[in-house]
Write a protein that holds these residues in place. Structure first.
Motif, PDB file in Angstrom:
ATOM      1  N   VAL A  46     -35.269  -2.486  24.154  1.00 28.24           N
ATOM      2  CA  VAL A  46     -34.426  -3.958  24.063  1.00 28.24           C
ATOM      3  C   VAL A  46     -35.390  -5.071  23.695  1.00 28.24           C
ATOM      4  O   VAL A  46     -35.370  -5.919  22.960  1.00 28.24           O
ATOM      5  N   MET A  47     -36.648  -4.953  24.404  1.00 26.31           N
ATOM      6  CA  MET A  47     -37.603  -6.011  24.047  1.00 26.31           C
ATOM      7  C   MET A  47     -37.913  -5.828  22.437  1.00 26.31           C
ATOM      8  O   MET A  47     -38.098  -7.191  21.777  1.00 26.31           O
ATOM      9  N   GLY A  48     -38.313  -4.947  22.049  1.00 29.88           N
ATOM     10  CA  GLY A  48     -38.558  -4.762  20.526  1.00 29.88           C
ATOM     11  C   GLY A  48     -37.488  -5.397  19.682  1.00 29.88           C
ATOM     12  O   GLY A  48     -37.758  -5.785  18.526  1.00 29.88           O
ATOM     13  N   THR A  49     -36.295  -4.693  20.066  1.00 30.11           N
ATOM     14  CA  THR A  49     -35.100  -5.709  19.274  1.00 30.11           C
ATOM     15  C   THR A  49     -34.838  -6.979  19.457  1.00 30.11           C
ATOM     16  O   THR A  49     -34.719  -7.782  18.299  1.00 30.11           O
ATOM     17  N   ALA A  50     -34.930  -7.543  20.559  1.00 30.23           N
ATOM     18  CA  ALA A  50     -34.673  -9.071  20.729  1.00 30.23           C
ATOM     19  C   ALA A  50     -35.787  -9.749  20.044  1.00 30.23           C
ATOM     20  O   ALA A  50     -35.432 -10.750  19.602  1.00 30.23           O
ATOM     21  N   ILE A  51     -37.049  -9.404  20.083  1.00 29.00           N
ATOM     22  CA  ILE A  51     -38.235 -10.159  19.379  1.00 29.00           C
ATOM     23  C   ILE A  51     -38.102 -10.207  17.943  1.00 29.00           C
ATOM     24  O   ILE A  51     -38.592 -11.242  17.149  1.00 29.00           O
ATOM     25  N   VAL A  52     -37.414  -9.189  17.263  1.00 27.35           N
ATOM     26  CA  VAL A  52     -37.143  -9.230  15.692  1.00 27.35           C
ATOM     27  C   VAL A  52     -36.106 -10.558  15.594  1.00 27.35           C
ATOM     28  O   VAL A  52     -36.361 -11.159  14.393  1.00 27.35           O
ATOM     29  N   LEU A 120     -35.833 -11.656  29.874  1.00 31.49           N
ATOM     30  CA  LEU A 120     -36.217 -12.743  29.204  1.00 31.49           C
ATOM     31  C   LEU A 120     -36.095 -12.767  27.808  1.00 31.49           C
ATOM     32  O   LEU A 120     -35.906 -13.980  27.214  1.00 31.49           O
ATOM     33  N   ALA A 121     -36.352 -11.675  27.151  1.00 27.67           N
ATOM     34  CA  ALA A 121     -36.481 -11.630  25.504  1.00 27.67           C
ATOM     35  C   ALA A 121     -35.085 -11.797  24.879  1.00 27.67           C
ATOM     36  O   ALA A 121     -34.894 -12.696  24.019  1.00 27.67           O
ATOM     37  N   PHE A 326     -45.359  -0.708  18.768  1.00 25.78           N
ATOM     38  CA  PHE A 326     -45.693  -1.542  17.588  1.00 25.78           C
ATOM     39  C   PHE A 326     -44.530  -2.642  17.309  1.00 25.78           C
ATOM     40  O   PHE A 326     -44.731  -3.301  16.318  1.00 25.78           O
ATOM     41  N   THR A 327     -43.702  -3.157  18.359  1.00 23.68           N
ATOM     42  CA  THR A 327     -42.500  -3.955  17.970  1.00 23.68           C
ATOM     43  C   THR A 327     -42.987  -5.184  18.875  1.00 23.68           C
ATOM     44  O   THR A 327     -43.381  -6.360  18.216  1.00 23.68           O
ATOM     45  N   PHE A 328     -42.766  -5.296  20.091  1.00 24.68           N
ATOM     46  CA  PHE A 328     -42.935  -6.477  20.742  1.00 24.68           C
ATOM     47  C   PHE A 328     -44.069  -7.162  20.821  1.00 24.68           C
ATOM     48  O   PHE A 328     -44.162  -8.307  20.646  1.00 24.68           O
ATOM     49  N   PRO A 329     -45.262  -6.467  21.145  1.00 23.10           N
ATOM     50  CA  PRO A 329     -46.460  -7.121  20.971  1.00 23.10           C
ATOM     51  C   PRO A 329     -46.948  -7.911  19.853  1.00 23.10           C
ATOM     52  O   PRO A 329     -47.230  -9.026  19.534  1.00 23.10           O
ATOM     53  N   VAL A 330     -46.507  -6.975  18.705  1.00 25.56           N
ATOM     54  CA  VAL A 330     -46.541  -7.626  17.164  1.00 25.56           C
ATOM     55  C   VAL A 330     -45.646  -8.873  17.232  1.00 25.56           C
ATOM     56  O   VAL A 330     -46.145  -9.944  16.410  1.00 25.56           O
ATOM     57  N   GLY A 331     -44.448  -8.833  17.592  1.00 26.02           N
ATOM     58  CA  GLY A 331     -43.508  -9.718  17.489  1.00 26.02           C
ATOM     59  C   GLY A 331     -44.057 -11.183  18.343  1.00 26.02           C
ATOM     60  O   GLY A 331     -44.137 -12.333  17.862  1.00 26.02           O
TER      61      GLY A 331
END
Length: 395
Positions: A46-52, A120-121, A326-331
């Motif tokens: 969920v976090m990784g998708t929202a940050i995109v 939160l994201a 690989f997603t949210f932290p990079v975002g």
């Protein structure tokens, strides 16, 4: 050698939420066995998708069609949030023994910070992206609810998880993991997302209190990260590389770095009108003075973590839910670089944000595709592989 020690419970607990799954294994529950091994780490998707979506609209460049694409991704993140919340509710309802085991497992308990960050994201993405679909009033209402819930859960997790590590988990020396940062970075996400709400609070004590509360959460998370991060690096130096399946978690270190840079820049934007002029100017200067050095360290860690991932890939690293690291932290590094570009006007920072966003989109597409494939095949919802095989050291 096992990477994570056994906890002080009646029986040893395996590292169930982080490791590759074995297709066809039995879940062990009498009802809804497919939910038995759905741990709190699933909120990372969920976090990784929202940050995109959030990072896409934060880019300091105008890309035709990008906002529309980000709106679609935001809607997907909202659906994912509801889906994972329902799955986790079913997990607690039908598999309480496994849920309690997760809390007592030092490798899994830190992922409870992901619940807060997922709320939160999605809330922040609703206010910045979803507003085009639902309108300002509805977007603000959704964000307020998710911000309050996410902040409360994040603050509780930031206290409870370290407490459990001290009194119940008792991890052995040299077993520190980047996963330990997850409950500590959640208040930093609250700090950056709270900045979006500051202008919507009536001018006066309330607006100033929210701004300063966000800075307090920034400090809470930053100082806690400075305590844990040396332990993580010492573990790598003295114990060697992480197991293959856990190597992607090295990217989690980027979370507090990028998120703190994002927070100081967004709080600086919100400071005028919330505090007196001299303080607002100081906050603006602090955003650059803090953000630039931290972004430099984030790039250093990105290179180190990337080299370790390449090494693990050559050694046969397969897909696991840890790939969502690989997603949210990079975002967060994307939004941090975009904030610095906004405050400095440097084109170099603009293109850094664009390059990191390109990496983020590719990583999200790969992790998302592999996750869907794993859910459909049952590999990601099956019982984990034996701990002895999963925790073997890399050569």
């Amino acid at each position: 050698m096992a990477i994570f020690p056994q906890t002080r419970t009646a029986e040893p607990l395996p590292v169930t939420a982080l490791l590759p799954r074995r297709t066809g294994a039995q879940g062990g529950g009498r009802r809804l066995p497919s939910l038995r091994h759905i741990g709190p780490n699933w909120y990372a998707s969920v976090m990784g998708t929202a940050i995109v979506a959030s990072a896409g609209v934060a880019l300091p460049v105008d890309v035709p069609g990008l906002r529309a694409a980000c709106t679609v991704v935001w809607a997907l993140s909202a659906v994912l949030l509801v889906t994972v919340l329902a799955a986790r509710a079913g997990h607690w309802l039908h598999h309480r023994d496994q849920a309690r085991a997760h809390l007592l497992d030092p490798a899994v308990a830190p992922f409870y910070g992901c619940l807060a960050m997922a709320l939160l994201a999605v809330g922040g993405a609703t206010l910045t992206v979803g507003v085009d679909v639902v309108g300002v009033r509805a977007a603000l209402a959704v964000d307020v609810v998710l911000f309050v819930a996410g902040t409360a859960i994040g603050l509780v997790a930031a206290v409870v998880v370290p407490y459990l590590m001290v009194v119940r988990h008792r991890p052995a020396p040299g077993t520190a993991s980047p996963v330990w940062l997850l409950p500590l970075v959640a208040p930093m996400v609250s700090a950056s997302q709270g900045a979006l709400l500051v202008p919507h609070v009536a001018a006066g004590q309330g607006r100033e209190a929210l701004l300063l509360a966000c800075y307090a959460m920034f400090g809470l998370s930053l100082l806690a990260t400075l305590v844990v991060l040396p332990l993580v690096f010492a573990r790598l130096v003295h114990q060697g590389p992480l197991p293959l399946a856990l190597t992607p978690t090295l990217f989690l270190v980027l979370g507090p770095l990028g998120q703190s840079t994002t927070a100081v820049n967004q709080l600086a934007d919100a400071a005028p009108g919330a505090v007196a002029g001299p303080y607002a100017s100081a906050f603006g200067a602090f955003a650059v003075l803090y953000g630039v050095p931290v972004m430099g360290f984030a790039l250093l860690w990105l290179a180190l973590a990337g080299a370790m991932v390449i090494r693990a890939t050559r050694d046969g690293m397969g897909f696991a839910m840890t790939w969502w690291a690989f997603t949210f932290p990079v975002g967060t590094c994307v939004t941090g670089a975009a904030g610095l570009a906004r405050h400095t006007g440097l084109d170099a920072l603009t293109w850094l944000a664009v390059a990191l966003y390109a990496f983020l989109v590719v990583a999200w597409a790969v992790a998302g595709t592999r996750t869907v494939r794993g859910v459909v095949s049952g590999a990601l919802t099956a019982a984990p592989v034996p701990p002895a095989a999963a925790t073997a050291r890399t050569r």
